[in-house]
Write an enzyme that holds these catalytic residues in place. Structure first.
Site, short mmCIF file in Angstrom:
data_model
loop_
_atom_site.label_atom_id
_atom_site.label_comp_id
_atom_site.label_asym_id
_atom_site.label_seq_id
_atom_site.Cartn_x
_atom_site.Cartn_y
_atom_site.Cartn_z
N LYS A 16 37.71 42.58 41.11
CA LYS A 16 38.08 41.35 41.81
C LYS A 16 37.13 41.07 42.98
CE LYS A 16 42.33 39.37 43.85
NZ LYS A 16 43.78 39.68 43.99
N CYS B 285 43.64 36.63 40.25
CA CYS B 285 44.51 36.08 41.29
C CYS B 285 43.74 35.29 42.35
CB CYS B 285 45.38 37.18 41.89
SG CYS B 285 46.86 36.55 42.72
N GLU C 13 48.68 40.24 36.69
CA GLU C 13 47.91 41.15 37.53
C GLU C 13 48.73 42.39 37.89
OE1 GLU C 13 45.54 40.88 41.83
OE2 GLU C 13 47.27 39.60 41.43
#
Length: 300
Positions: free
Chosen positions: A129, A166, A57
């Site tokens: 995200k 993540c 990431e």
């Protein structure tokens, strides 16, 4: 630091192969050094036969959300940017798929985003995200809006890929939706390390929750993390690949820079998903409470 290249641990014909690599390295340096390092590891993975290569990431620089420095907003870029185009050219040259993590600016909105680069060099789309953490050392809510893009499965030249970024990896709902939509593998680019306030060791639960996604959805999982001391945080690596049984097929240590590569048999994966019955025996009619933040049953 040691460098490790793990050769393929299985064989399959090219059409029936899902050949995946994870990249792990230190990323606390200047942008060009970090980008060049990741490019080198992608080339290593391609030489070992990988056709899908996952970098960590936000690999362009140090993990800037460890604090509240507003100067880092200048690091954001539009979805079409020179470094992305560089990786598009690399993907086409090597015939690899690259899930490309970057700090996106769209107008006055900022996102933690991923562009899916197909092996043709084409960008298939961008995922933003969905789950944004906030806690000591991980101040992402200061920088990023929650994603507004669909939960997407990417139909690439080398397989159908589901991706979370993540903090997304802790949520079984996202893994399930990706699996229901036909993903053959779940990929998680990551930046995780020490917990500066509690000192809690998160490596084991971090891996276990993703291994649980693999078992519950009969699907392989791959996670790519960074390593190294970046001041406020020490990143512990532990990048790994696991199979649908939850068996770890490879893991990189806290000071190892390199790649792991594994080739899965796509036909065998599909047969296992069908035969275990996790999707056959689901009861979505009983799960309406998942639609409410507090778990109450929504009115019909």
């Amino acid at each position: 630091m040691t460098t490790r290249k793990k050769k393929r641990t299985s064989k399959a014909t090219s059409d029936d192969e899902l050949s995946v690599a994870v990249v792990q390295c230190a990323l606390g340096d200047a942008r060009e050094l970090n980008v060049a390092r990741v490019v080198g590891h992608i080339r290593d993975a391609a030489e070992l036969g990988a056709r899908i290569v996952l970098p960590p990431e936000l690999f362009h620089g140090p993990y800037f959300p460890s604090g509240h420095d507003e100067a880092h907003f200048a690091w954001a870029e539009p979805a079409d940017n020179p470094t992305l185009r560089r990786f598009c050219a690399l993907a086409k040259e090597l015939d690899v798929v690259i899930p490309y993590s970057f700090f996106e600016r769209a107008g006055q909105a900022y996102y933690n985003s991923l562009a899916m680069i197909d092996a043709t060099g084409e960008v298939l789309g961008v995922y933003r995200k969905a789950h944004i953490p906030e806690g000591p050392g991980y101040h992402e809510k200061f920088f990023f809006r929650p994603g507004d893009t669909p939960i997407t499965v990417w139909d690439t030249r080398h397989g159908r890929i589901g991706v979370g970024i993540c903090w997304d990896q802790w949520f079984p709902e996202l893994a399930r939706v990706l699996s229901l939509r036909g993903a053959e593998i779940l990929l998680y680019p990551t930046a995780i390390g020490s917990e500066p306030r509690s000192g809690e060791r998160t490596k084991e639960p971090w891996q276990r929750v993703m291994v649980g996604h693999a078992v519950a959805n009969s699907i392989p999982v791959a996670a790519a993390n960074r390593i190294g001391d970046e001041g406020k945080l020490v990143f512990y690596g532990a990048s790994f690949l696991c199979d649908p049984r939850g068996n770890l097929l490879g893991e990189l240590g806290p000071d190892e820079s390199g790649v792991l590569v594994h080739a899965f048999d796509r036909v065998a994966l599909a047969e296992r998903r069908a035969s275990w019955g996790f999707f056959r025996d689901r009861r979505p009619d009983l799960y309406r409470a998942l639609l409410a933040a507090d778990g109450t049953e929504p009115s019909r």
